[in-house]
Design an enzyme around this catalytic site. Structure first.
Site, PDB file in Angstrom:
ATOM      1  N   HIS A  57      -0.826  -0.011  -9.862  1.00  0.00           N
ATOM      2  CA  HIS A  57      -1.402  -0.950  -8.895  1.00  0.00           C
ATOM      3  C   HIS A  57      -1.991  -2.181  -9.598  1.00  0.00           C
ATOM      4  O   HIS A  57      -3.188  -2.459  -9.501  1.00  0.00           O
ATOM      5  CB  HIS A  57      -2.482  -0.258  -8.056  1.00  0.00           C
ATOM      6  CG  HIS A  57      -2.658  -0.911  -6.710  1.00  0.00           C
ATOM      7  ND1 HIS A  57      -3.055  -0.216  -5.598  1.00  0.00           N
ATOM      8  CD2 HIS A  57      -2.482  -2.199  -6.298  1.00  0.00           C
ATOM      9  CE1 HIS A  57      -3.135  -1.023  -4.555  1.00  0.00           C
ATOM     10  NE2 HIS A  57      -2.790  -2.247  -4.956  1.00  0.00           N
TER      11      HIS A  57
ATOM     12  N   ARG B 208       0.844  -1.188   0.000  1.00  0.00           N
ATOM     13  CA  ARG B 208       0.000   0.000   0.000  1.00  0.00           C
ATOM     14  C   ARG B 208       0.885   1.245   0.000  1.00  0.00           C
ATOM     15  O   ARG B 208       1.928   1.290   0.654  1.00  0.00           O
ATOM     16  CB  ARG B 208      -0.927   0.035   1.228  1.00  0.00           C
ATOM     17  CG  ARG B 208      -2.104  -0.909   1.164  1.00  0.00           C
ATOM     18  CD  ARG B 208      -3.109  -0.473   0.105  1.00  0.00           C
ATOM     19  NE  ARG B 208      -4.345  -1.231   0.157  1.00  0.00           N
ATOM     20  CZ  ARG B 208      -4.583  -2.347  -0.520  1.00  0.00           C
ATOM     21  NH1 ARG B 208      -3.627  -2.859  -1.287  1.00  0.00           N
ATOM     22  NH2 ARG B 208      -5.742  -2.962  -0.434  1.00  0.00           N
TER      23      ARG B 208
ATOM     24  N   GLU C  11      -4.603   7.166  -5.298  1.00  0.00           N
ATOM     25  CA  GLU C  11      -4.676   6.538  -6.610  1.00  0.00           C
ATOM     26  C   GLU C  11      -5.962   6.948  -7.322  1.00  0.00           C
ATOM     27  O   GLU C  11      -7.006   7.051  -6.684  1.00  0.00           O
ATOM     28  CB  GLU C  11      -4.620   5.016  -6.458  1.00  0.00           C
ATOM     29  CG  GLU C  11      -3.307   4.548  -5.841  1.00  0.00           C
ATOM     30  CD  GLU C  11      -3.216   3.043  -5.651  1.00  0.00           C
ATOM     31  OE1 GLU C  11      -4.219   2.340  -5.916  1.00  0.00           O
ATOM     32  OE2 GLU C  11      -2.150   2.562  -5.247  1.00  0.00           O
TER      33      GLU C  11
END
Length: 272
Positions: free
Chosen positions: A249, A201, A230
């Site tokens: 991601h 994370r 994000e």
């Protein structure tokens, strides 16, 4: 892109169950009239830090997640990033795509030292893969596990790990207690020839400190798959920093694993 609180307030009325990404299930959303019918939020993944668990519980909403489903796929991806940044593969491709022929110098991996921050299921899977590279494997975790020890992992303090590792991977869960776990002090403690890889994370990493570390060459480079906010802003200074491999991601995005996660998510919803 993750849904915002405003998006969710618009989409939730009449919905009984949600299979969620990193959508903003904050207390305001969970206590709203829009969520009156909501019985379960099922995370398509392992982390559930985007969901206010206390608020969900208070409003009678179950939260599901998929522990174990991402162990191998994230471990594989962690190694893909490690190999890519260490051997500068994106730099070689960029040269070829633009008509050039400019080999990029990187760093050796075999028989080097790997440090794993957060050595639970995923971290242990990363450690097992290091055996093929004859690496010494170190780990920092508040709860050392026997499976990791059996894979040859040496547990130690975070400070010792950072000082000794040639590659540092972050596979820790995101909690309020470890927010900003890797900041300026930690990055400066690493070897100048070392690389940091984050597939957990973005909140665990102080991005401002990382930008400085890359620009001022405190470390050799970084490979980052997750960010504090994000999607990463188009003008974020990480995008223009040197010696960094950035991805949107995408660690869980493998077709076979996705099918298993779809089935697991659907089963959790049906079980509730």
């Amino acid at each position: 892109c993750p849904l915002t609180a405003a998006d969710l307030l618009e989409e939730l009325p009449g919905v009984d169950a949600v299979v969620a990404g990193s959508d903003d299930f904050c207390a305001e959303v969970l206590a709203s009239d829009a969520a009156n019918d909501l019985k379960i939020i099922q995370r398509w993944g392992v982390g559930y830090d985007a969901i206010d668990i206390e608020a969900a519980t208070a409003n009678g909403i179950a939260v599901g997640f998929l522990p174990g489903f991402l162990d191998d796929v994230v471990a594989d991806y962690t190694w893909a990033l490690l190999l890519g940044i260490a051997r500068r593969i994106p730099w070689g491709q960029e040269s070829m795509k633009t008509g050039g022929w400019q080999p990029a110098w990187g760093h050796d991996i075999v028989r080097r030292t790997l440090g794993i921050i957060g050595c639970g299921r995923i971290g242990t899977a990363v450690a097992r893969r290091a055996a093929g590279f004859e690496m010494r494997v170190l780990a920092f975790d508040l709860f050392p596990n026997e499976a990791a020890r059996e894979a040859g992992v040496e547990f130690m303090s975070l400070e010792e790990l950072l000082e000794q590792s040639d590659f540092v991977t972050v596979t820790a869960a995101a909690t309020e207690a470890n927010r900003g776990l890797i900041g300026e002090a930690e990055l400066r403690r690493m070897k100048k020839s070392a690389y940091l890889i984050n597939t957990s994370r973005g909140s665990l990493l102080d991005e401002e400190a990382m930008v400085r570390a890359l620009n001022e060459e405190w470390i050799a480079g970084a490979a980052l798959d997750c960010f504090a906010k994000e999607p990463l802003a188009a003008d974020h200074p990480l995008r223009s920093a040197p010696n960094v491999l950035l991805c949107p991601h995408m660690a869980p995005f493998a077709w076979g694993n996705a099918a298993e996660m779809n089935r697991g998510s659907a089963q959790n919803v049906l079980d509730v």
